[in-house]
Design an enzyme around this catalytic site. Structure first.
Site, PDB file in Angstrom:
ATOM      1  N   LEU A 156       0.952  -1.171   0.081  1.00 19.42           N
ATOM      2  CA  LEU A 156       0.069   0.118   0.173  1.00 19.42           C
ATOM      3  C   LEU A 156       0.964   1.262   0.054  1.00 19.42           C
ATOM      4  CD1 LEU A 156      -2.508  -0.910   2.980  1.00 19.42           C
ATOM      5  CD2 LEU A 156      -3.034  -1.062   0.484  1.00 19.42           C
ATOM      6  N   ASP A 157       0.184   2.412  -0.506  1.00 15.16           N
ATOM      7  CA  ASP A 157       1.006   3.700  -0.384  1.00 15.16           C
ATOM      8  C   ASP A 157       1.304   4.060   1.272  1.00 15.16           C
ATOM      9  OD1 ASP A 157       0.760   3.840  -3.274  1.00 15.16           O
ATOM     10  OD2 ASP A 157      -0.938   5.306  -3.049  1.00 15.16           O
ATOM     11  N   ARG A 158       2.077   4.844   1.433  1.00 19.93           N
ATOM     12  CA  ARG A 158       2.633   5.080   2.795  1.00 19.93           C
ATOM     13  C   ARG A 158       1.353   5.559   3.733  1.00 19.93           C
ATOM     14  NH1 ARG A 158       7.195   9.227   2.797  1.00 19.93           N
ATOM     15  NH2 ARG A 158       8.328   7.267   2.284  1.00 19.93           N
TER      16      ARG A 158
END
Length: 172
Positions: free
Chosen positions: A16-18
């Site tokens: 997942l993105d940060r």
């Protein structure tokens, strides 16, 4: 590398993105990761997200089929609730391009609330600019286990901050 499962290392299959919360898919051995990759390539992994976007999302826009970084990308959208400032969407992606959801919804004028990269700050109402992270949550991953063939489904409930913002924007 052939590391033993006991060394504590995990291998990422679905990341997942940060600033995105929710389901991750990790394996203990690189062979597990290699066995999962064909499922993603064949688009047989069901990926369901919840996202809060700016504005009143148009009810007719339930499919975005537009390339992301010159690669085919398909996003299915179901509106859960539209408020005055924001809308809560359920999103299922067929493809898994980098930042696909964020790019698709921003491209149609309704960026993810809290997204600092794809949202035009000047166009985002001040009430939405206070959100410290993007309101994007990977709610569910489902797939057939590559060895057993049994269906595996994992779900992640909305974190407290996501629930708080949904309530704040009167979306739930």
């Amino acid at each position: 590398e052939g590391r033993a499962a006991t060394d504590g290392r995990l291998w990422a299959v679905h990341r997942l993105d940060r600033d995105t919360s929710g389901c991750l898919l990790l394996t203990r051995q690189p062979e597990g990761r290699e066995a999962m990759i064909p499922l993603f390539v064949a688009r047989t992994v069901d990926k369901l997200y919840h996202v809060v976007v700016t504005g009143r999302f148009p009810p007719h826009l339930d499919l975005i089929d537009a390339p992301v970084d010159q690669q085919p990308a398909v996003t299915h959208i179901r509106i859960i609730r539209r408020g005055l400032l924001a809308s809560l969407l359920e999103v299922r992606i067929e493809t898994g391009r980098t930042h696909q959801i964020r790019k698709h919804v921003a491209g149609c004028g309704h960026p993810v609330v809290g997204d600092r990269e794809y949202a035009a700050t000047g166009e985002t109402p001040a009430e939405l600019r206070v959100v410290p992270r993007q309101l994007l949550h990977a709610s569910r991953l489902a797939f057939k286990h590559p060895q057993t063939g049994q269906r595996v489904q994992v779900e992640a409930p909305w974190p407290a901050d996501f629930r708080r913002w949904v309530k704040q924007f009167q979306l739930g």
